[in-house]
Enzyme design. Sequence first.
Site, PDB file in Angstrom:
ATOM      1  N   GLY A 137      31.839  41.773  34.888  1.00  0.00           N
ATOM      2  CA  GLY A 137      33.186  42.304  34.752  1.00  0.00           C
ATOM      3  C   GLY A 137      33.314  43.215  33.547  1.00  0.00           C
ATOM      4  O   GLY A 137      32.354  43.461  32.816  1.00  0.00           O
ATOM      5  N   VAL A 138      34.536  43.712  33.329  1.00  0.00           N
ATOM      6  CA  VAL A 138      34.794  44.666  32.260  1.00  0.00           C
ATOM      7  C   VAL A 138      35.369  43.943  31.050  1.00  0.00           C
ATOM      8  O   VAL A 138      36.165  43.024  31.185  1.00  0.00           O
ATOM      9  CB  VAL A 138      35.785  45.750  32.738  1.00  0.00           C
ATOM     10  CG1 VAL A 138      36.108  46.726  31.616  1.00  0.00           C
ATOM     11  CG2 VAL A 138      35.211  46.493  33.932  1.00  0.00           C
ATOM     12  N   GLU A 159      30.162  46.641  39.826  1.00  0.00           N
ATOM     13  CA  GLU A 159      31.220  47.623  40.091  1.00  0.00           C
ATOM     14  C   GLU A 159      31.280  48.714  39.033  1.00  0.00           C
ATOM     15  O   GLU A 159      31.504  49.880  39.342  1.00  0.00           O
ATOM     16  CB  GLU A 159      32.583  46.914  40.124  1.00  0.00           C
ATOM     17  CG  GLU A 159      32.673  45.800  41.125  1.00  0.00           C
ATOM     18  CD  GLU A 159      33.752  44.829  40.737  1.00  0.00           C
ATOM     19  OE1 GLU A 159      34.794  44.822  41.425  1.00  0.00           O
ATOM     20  OE2 GLU A 159      33.577  44.090  39.751  1.00  0.00           O
ATOM     21  N   ILE A 194      41.612  33.902  32.717  1.00  0.00           N
ATOM     22  CA  ILE A 194      42.717  33.566  31.812  1.00  0.00           C
ATOM     23  C   ILE A 194      42.699  32.073  31.510  1.00  0.00           C
ATOM     24  O   ILE A 194      42.836  31.657  30.362  1.00  0.00           O
ATOM     25  CB  ILE A 194      44.066  33.991  32.425  1.00  0.00           C
ATOM     26  CG1 ILE A 194      44.171  35.524  32.426  1.00  0.00           C
ATOM     27  CG2 ILE A 194      45.237  33.367  31.659  1.00  0.00           C
ATOM     28  CD1 ILE A 194      45.398  36.054  33.124  1.00  0.00           C
TER      29      ILE A 194
END
Length: 503
Positions: A268-269, A293, A363
């Site tokens: 992920g980023v 991605e 989160i």
Amino acid sequence: MHDRIRHAGLLEKRMSAEAAAALIKPGMTVAMSGFTGAGYPKSVPQALAAQMETAHAAGSEFKIKILTGASTAPELDGVLAKAGGMELRLPYMSDPLLRKRINDGEIEYMDIHLSHVAQHTWFGFYGDINIAIIEVVGIREDGSLIPSSSVGNNKTWLDMADAVIIEVNQQQSAGLEGMHDVYYGTALPPFRKPIMLTQPEDRIGQPYLDVDISKIIAVVETNAPDRLSPFAEPDATSNQIADHLLDFLDGEIKTGRMTNKLLPLQSGVGNIANAVLAGLSRGGYRGLKAYTEVIQDGMLELIKDGTIAFASATSFSLSEAGIAEFNKHVDFFRERIVLRTQEISNHPELIRRLGCVALNGMIEADIYGNVNSTHVVGSHVMNGIGGSGDFARNGFLSVFMSPSVAKGGRISGIVPMASHVDHTEHDTMLLITEQGYADLRGLSPKQRARLITEKLAHPDYKPMLEDYFDRALRDSYGKHTPHLMGEALSWHQRYIETGDMRL
């Protein structure tokens, strides 16, 4: 600029951004290029926002539906949100002003898996696409398009839109040409066929985007950079999370479940992702592959030092320094990077076939392993699920990472019940905080609860979690997944009322 627009007929369709924006009418559905701040149109959205503001000042309604690949930038999402010009936005966003307007209830937002967007458009779920606005590096003599720094859903937008506006961006490196792989073999059910990709480096398509030239109604020349996102150096917490992941991977290699080449990585980023990538280099890994991605600065560094031998993605997301590094060594990177359409980069069949290791942030997670990656306190959306679900559900290994606390300790990353669930306990295999990691494979719900509390919770919250679970074991309606329904979300309610989950 004529070296970038090599089709004589399309030279005649050049016009200003203002003139092109005037072709967009209220109520339209407009699909735009862009994925994580790369490859989005720079000029037409800003001109469109100005025209919306003029219309609103005159008492006229002017809103459109907007579809993209993923998040864009202030020059697109930001200005259109500020102008009050969005009726609906999908599938992912990160602009602060757009986020505020969504959470204030002023803009409808549809958060969906990134692998679904193209096929759902083909299925007709979103209605007609009136206009597509696509940034490209250039237009070739035959009218085909050289893709920009992201591919995203551009193939689908060009195929499905009634009309097309092209932005030719001089600032995007001409060296991008040849780096893309655009697959044209998809079909609607029941006529689909297997996608013949078995390694991240396989090419199954073509380097260019096709478009029906008769649909192009405007060509706009631009010279502007992508959103240049600086990344902070990994902090102590991020490095601890990375170290725990490395310990886990070392164990997987020792058991024989993976070799020292691992399996194709999806990352992920964000700063935790960059810390994890840097940790792989420190850990001595070499010759790895990525099927992901987004390519961030950290992955460029790993490609340069040999940690990663090849990376497949759909977009870049680079800082100013990262762009300079890429442009300086573009010939080197072009041999080691391929950018695909997002329906291929995120395709569940391919993710499962390749056996991707999915590394994503969250989160919060609850004591049973349900993961919330999108909503603060259950209702305030942050960005969106992005591609995390595509990879977590279908990968060889699904990993979610987060600090154990946020907001100076006022929020716990481990809670009794997740306030919003994006990834169920069935799709979660490994959770990591700076406190440690919890390998959830093969464990029942109660076993998971004990391990997650022991290994991941911050010391300020561990006694509270233990107390909750002990009482749930005694008093819950059922004992398979024990919960006290009257207080399962009480931590979140305390935060709303007091600003601290502990009070």
